[in-house]
Design a protein around this motif. Structure first.
Motif, mmCIF file in Angstrom:
data_model
loop_
_atom_site.group_PDB
_atom_site.id
_atom_site.type_symbol
_atom_site.label_atom_id
_atom_site.label_comp_id
_atom_site.label_asym_id
_atom_site.label_seq_id
_atom_site.Cartn_x
_atom_site.Cartn_y
_atom_site.Cartn_z
ATOM 1 N N ALA A 1 0.562 -0.895 0.020
ATOM 2 C CA ALA A 1 -0.328 -0.235 0.420
ATOM 3 C C ALA A 1 0.860 1.226 -0.137
ATOM 4 O O ALA A 1 2.031 1.150 0.845
ATOM 5 N N VAL A 2 0.099 1.761 -0.310
ATOM 6 C CA VAL A 2 1.628 3.168 -1.011
ATOM 7 C C VAL A 2 0.937 3.863 -0.284
ATOM 8 O O VAL A 2 1.633 5.390 0.481
ATOM 9 N N ASP A 3 -0.546 4.318 0.178
ATOM 10 C CA ASP A 3 -1.397 5.391 1.545
ATOM 11 C C ASP A 3 -1.564 4.531 2.680
ATOM 12 O O ASP A 3 -3.183 3.473 2.481
ATOM 13 N N ARG A 4 -0.865 4.256 3.185
ATOM 14 C CA ARG A 4 -1.679 3.580 4.217
ATOM 15 C C ARG A 4 -3.055 4.789 5.293
ATOM 16 O O ARG A 4 -3.439 2.952 5.787
ATOM 17 N N ARG A 5 -3.123 5.383 4.959
ATOM 18 C CA ARG A 5 -4.271 5.820 5.109
ATOM 19 C C ARG A 5 -5.887 5.146 4.638
ATOM 20 O O ARG A 5 -6.488 4.685 5.680
ATOM 21 N N SER A 6 -5.507 4.373 3.529
ATOM 22 C CA SER A 6 -6.142 3.915 3.016
ATOM 23 C C SER A 6 -6.887 2.566 3.199
ATOM 24 O O SER A 6 -7.597 1.516 3.220
ATOM 25 N N PHE A 7 -6.147 2.231 4.892
ATOM 26 C CA PHE A 7 -6.191 1.009 5.787
ATOM 27 C C PHE A 7 -7.448 1.195 6.532
ATOM 28 O O PHE A 7 -7.519 -0.353 7.614
ATOM 29 N N LYS A 8 -7.443 2.065 6.830
ATOM 30 C CA LYS A 8 -8.170 2.473 8.093
ATOM 31 C C LYS A 8 -9.722 1.456 8.072
ATOM 32 O O LYS A 8 -9.814 1.010 9.222
ATOM 33 N N ARG A 9 -10.260 1.486 7.077
ATOM 34 C CA ARG A 9 -11.788 0.908 7.033
ATOM 35 C C ARG A 9 -11.433 -0.840 7.827
ATOM 36 O O ARG A 9 -11.412 -1.449 8.984
ATOM 37 N N TRP A 10 -10.164 -1.033 6.854
ATOM 38 C CA TRP A 10 -10.121 -2.538 7.566
ATOM 39 C C TRP A 10 -9.430 -2.761 8.339
ATOM 40 O O TRP A 10 -9.762 -4.056 9.232
ATOM 41 N N LEU A 11 -8.854 -1.880 8.584
ATOM 42 C CA LEU A 11 -7.795 -2.361 10.250
ATOM 43 C C LEU A 11 -9.230 -2.183 11.749
ATOM 44 O O LEU A 11 -9.098 -2.267 12.624
ATOM 45 N N GLU A 12 -10.188 -1.547 11.019
ATOM 46 C CA GLU A 12 -11.619 -1.776 11.872
ATOM 47 C C GLU A 12 -11.675 -2.756 12.490
ATOM 48 O O GLU A 12 -12.865 -3.181 13.219
ATOM 49 N N LEU A 13 -11.749 -3.722 11.255
ATOM 50 C CA LEU A 13 -12.774 -5.290 10.841
ATOM 51 C C LEU A 13 -11.539 -6.463 11.277
ATOM 52 O O LEU A 13 -11.181 -6.824 10.365
ATOM 53 N N PRO A 14 -11.126 -6.586 12.463
ATOM 54 C CA PRO A 14 -10.657 -7.727 13.300
ATOM 55 C C PRO A 14 -10.747 -9.221 12.502
ATOM 56 O O PRO A 14 -9.949 -9.605 12.036
ATOM 57 N N ALA A 15 -12.709 -8.976 12.233
ATOM 58 C CA ALA A 15 -13.059 -10.743 12.094
ATOM 59 C C ALA A 15 -12.740 -10.396 9.863
ATOM 60 O O ALA A 15 -12.574 -11.622 9.649
ATOM 61 N N LEU A 16 -11.896 -9.371 9.273
ATOM 62 C CA LEU A 16 -10.977 -9.100 7.925
ATOM 63 C C LEU A 16 -10.573 -10.347 7.663
ATOM 64 O O LEU A 16 -10.389 -10.930 6.653
ATOM 65 N N HIS A 17 -9.932 -9.993 8.914
ATOM 66 C CA HIS A 17 -8.445 -10.448 8.646
ATOM 67 C C HIS A 17 -7.641 -11.952 10.438
ATOM 68 O O HIS A 17 -6.470 -12.296 10.135
#
Length: 337
Positions: free
Chosen positions: A22-38
């Motif tokens: 990822a070039v822009d780490r801010r784009s991961f905000k949504r995914w980091l908020e969802l533990p069940a995703l990863h």
């Protein structure tokens, strides 16, 4: 039994590599908020609420592989995603009976190789495509071999929308406001992709091709009249210099609206009973599959599942039709015992 045909995951090894790219780490905000995703343990705990009969078909979460890596690197990324999903299915077969393969669509040769590897060697039961590939429509001839191969194999294609905030709502602006790109842009993306596949003649060339559209076919069921009497039956009447009517007659021996009904659709409508009934009326119980969009809800996973089950259980359908929606149709499409 309830088989969630459209739930999303970012397996831990893939998610780690995704963050590196990822070039822009801010784009991961949504995914980091969802533990069940990863986090697989968090996901399994979340699934326990719905009993032993609740299972999920694993599909890779957006963004598309080709948006994360260029043609030289996307093949390895897709391979990592598919291998990781296979491992999850092997470790938890009672929860994850199957997975859907990711493809490096910006590399045609690698796409053909990964499709064969994922289906033949890893046992994937379909592939996921996004509604455009780097801005290119799915009816581009370069992508034709993917649809032809899936039709030949008699396995389904999962169709997922993709559009970002940089896609402006108006020509005078540089970006989309108020997340319109997602709330309204994604349904448009899916509807436009479906239309391109219909009017290009792809569904006529491959009459047995099975495509599962996310979010209950998006705008198509609600716009049945506009698509039928307004569009299909008057194509070309509004556009100077384009011989759309002649092209339609040459490519489509049937009324275009009939081809739209050939798509399959999932129930991932964020718990909308009205939208579910509309989609069910349009596609029919044989073409509607239980899907939830887990874990992208305010609770991080269980809310969409809970609400979708409530909606389906309240539908005025026979128990046989309800069973088709919950598990029989997806098992038939994936040819699962």
């Amino acid at each position: 039994m309830k088989i969630d045909a459209y739930s999303h995951i970012l397996p831990a090894p893939y998610f780690a590599r995704m963050r590196e790219l990822a070039v822009d780490r801010r784009s991961f905000k949504r995914w980091l908020e969802l533990p069940a995703l990863h986090d697989i343990d968090a996901r399994l705990r979340m699934m326990d609420e719905f009993g032993d009969g609740y299972q999920q078909v694993l599909t890779l979460s957006s963004p598309p592989v080709e948006l994360l890596a260029g043609p030289g690197d996307s093949a390895a990324l897709a391979r990592l995603a598919n291998t990781s999903m296979r491992e999850l299915c092997d470790r938890h077969p009672g929860r994850f009976p199957a997975f859907v393969a990711a493809l490096p669509m910006n590399d045609p040769d690698a796409t053909a190789v990964e499709l064969a590897h994922a289906l033949d060697d890893l046992g994937a039961r379909g592939v996921q495509l996004f509604t455009n590939v780097g801005g290119r429509p799915l009816d581009d001839p370069e992508f034709g071999p993917v649809f032809a191969e899936m039709a030949r194999r008699d396995l389904p294609v999962w169709l997922h929308p993709t559009r970002g905030a940089a896609f402006a709502d108006y020509a005078a602006e540089n970006s989309s406001a108020y997340e319109i790109w997602w709330a309204l842009g994604w349904p448009y993306e899916t509807s436009a992709a479906m239309a391109r596949l219909v009017f290009s003649g792809l569904l006529e060339r491959h009459p047995d091709l099975k495509i599962i559209t996310h979010h209950m076919g998006a705008m198509i069921p609600y716009l049945e009249g506009r698509i039928g009497l307004g569009w299909s039956d008057q194509l070309g009447s509004r556009t100077a210099g384009e011989e759309y009517e002649r092209l339609r007659r040459a490519r489509l021996p049937r009324r275009p609206l009939e081809y739209f009904r050939r798509f399959y659709a999932d129930t991932a409508l964020s718990g909308s009973a009205i939208g579910t009934r509309c989609g069910l009326d349009f596609f029919g119980a044989d073409h509607v599959l239980f899907g939830t969009d887990c874990p992208f809800d305010p609770e991080g996973g269980p809310l969409y599942i809970r609400e979708t089950i409530r909606v389906i259980d309240d539908l005025d359908v026979t128990e046989t039709e309800r069973e088709r929606i919950y598990h029989r149709t997806v098992r038939r499409l994936m040819r699962l015992d």
